[in-house]
Scaffold this motif. Structure first.
Motif, short mmCIF file in Angstrom:
data_model
loop_
_atom_site.label_atom_id
_atom_site.label_comp_id
_atom_site.label_asym_id
_atom_site.label_seq_id
_atom_site.Cartn_x
_atom_site.Cartn_y
_atom_site.Cartn_z
N UNK A 144 0.94 -1.30 0.14
CA UNK A 144 0.01 0.08 0.18
C UNK A 144 0.90 1.26 0.02
N UNK A 145 2.16 1.16 0.66
CA UNK A 145 2.77 2.29 0.70
C UNK A 145 3.52 2.69 -0.53
N UNK A 146 3.79 1.54 -1.02
CA UNK A 146 4.71 1.66 -2.44
C UNK A 146 3.77 2.06 -3.64
N UNK A 147 2.58 1.51 -3.60
CA UNK A 147 1.42 2.20 -4.50
C UNK A 147 1.34 3.67 -4.35
N UNK A 148 0.96 4.09 -3.02
CA UNK A 148 0.54 5.33 -2.74
C UNK A 148 1.74 6.40 -3.26
N UNK A 149 3.07 5.68 -2.88
CA UNK A 149 4.10 6.87 -3.15
C UNK A 149 4.31 7.06 -4.72
N UNK A 150 3.76 5.73 -5.47
CA UNK A 150 4.06 5.87 -7.09
C UNK A 150 3.12 6.82 -7.43
N UNK A 152 1.66 9.26 -5.68
CA UNK A 152 1.94 10.66 -5.48
C UNK A 152 3.10 11.34 -6.16
N UNK A 153 4.05 10.49 -6.81
CA UNK A 153 4.87 11.12 -7.58
C UNK A 153 4.69 11.12 -9.03
#
Length: 206
Positions: A144-150, A152-153
């Protein structure tokens, strides 16, 4: 009508607050600059890539989840006396299981992931969970954190090489043709490739 896996994951990614599930309440995920430490953790958990040819990769962010400190455990015990005995027993067992890794800086590390960029696209350059903690939602928390940051970026998807494709399918990833992904060429040089490991190239489209 039941939501699809993709709809459930997408709703979590779009949420402005961290989902209040058991894993996010029990474990604290933070960014870290301890890349070398995470690489050792990946190798210990059989995510070793051993090849002479490197593919150019830009590390974007690193994440880790560690065991609770003794002070945190004490605080939780006081706030939840009914669960104290069971919680301490589990913590002691897992702490003993991890004791052998203290000499390489991995003591207390129970989950980790690395977000990187390759050929202009975002990839998960490593993700692992300590075997003693699997099944507790830590892998999903990292995803979830990986996908959320992708998102966001400004990325439109996340690629990875999956040794456990079944798990990633439950998280909304789909197997794709390697030709449609960034170059994961180093897999061909891994001593585990096509012997004990049959990885799939997968993507989560945002």
């Amino acid at each position: 009508m039941n939501k699809s896996i993709e709809e459930k994951i997408e709703s979590k990614i779009h949420s402005n607050t961290e989902p209040k599930d058991e894993a996010s309440e029990r474990y604290h995920l933070v960014e870290t600059d301890e890349y070398d430490r995470l690489v050792k953790f990946f190798v210990t958990n059989e995510l070793e890539f051993d090849g002479d040819e490197e593919v150019d990769t830009d590390i974007v962010r690193c994440y880790k989840i560690e065991q609770e400190s003794e002070s945190d455990a004490d605080a939780n015990a006081k706030s939840n006396a009914n669960a104290d005995a069971k919680s301490n027993a589990n913590a002691d067992a897992k702490s003993n299981a991890n004791a052998g890794s203290s000499d390489d800086g991995q003591q207390g590390l129970i989950g980790a992931a690395v977000l990187a960029k390759r050929e202009g696209r975002y990839i998960c350059d490593g993700i692992a969970v300590n075997p003693d903690y699997r099944g507790e939602g830590i892998g999903e928390l990292l995803i979830r954190r990986l996908l959320g940051d992708v998102k966001e970026l400004g990325g439109d998807g996340l690629y990875l090489v999956a040794r456990a494709p079944g798990f990633f399918r439950t998280q909304g990833f789909q197997t794709i043709d390697p030709e449609d992904a960034p170059n994961f060429f180093e897999c061909k040089y891994c001593p585990q490739y096509q012997k004990t490991c049959w990885p799939e190239i997968m993507k989560y489209s945002l």
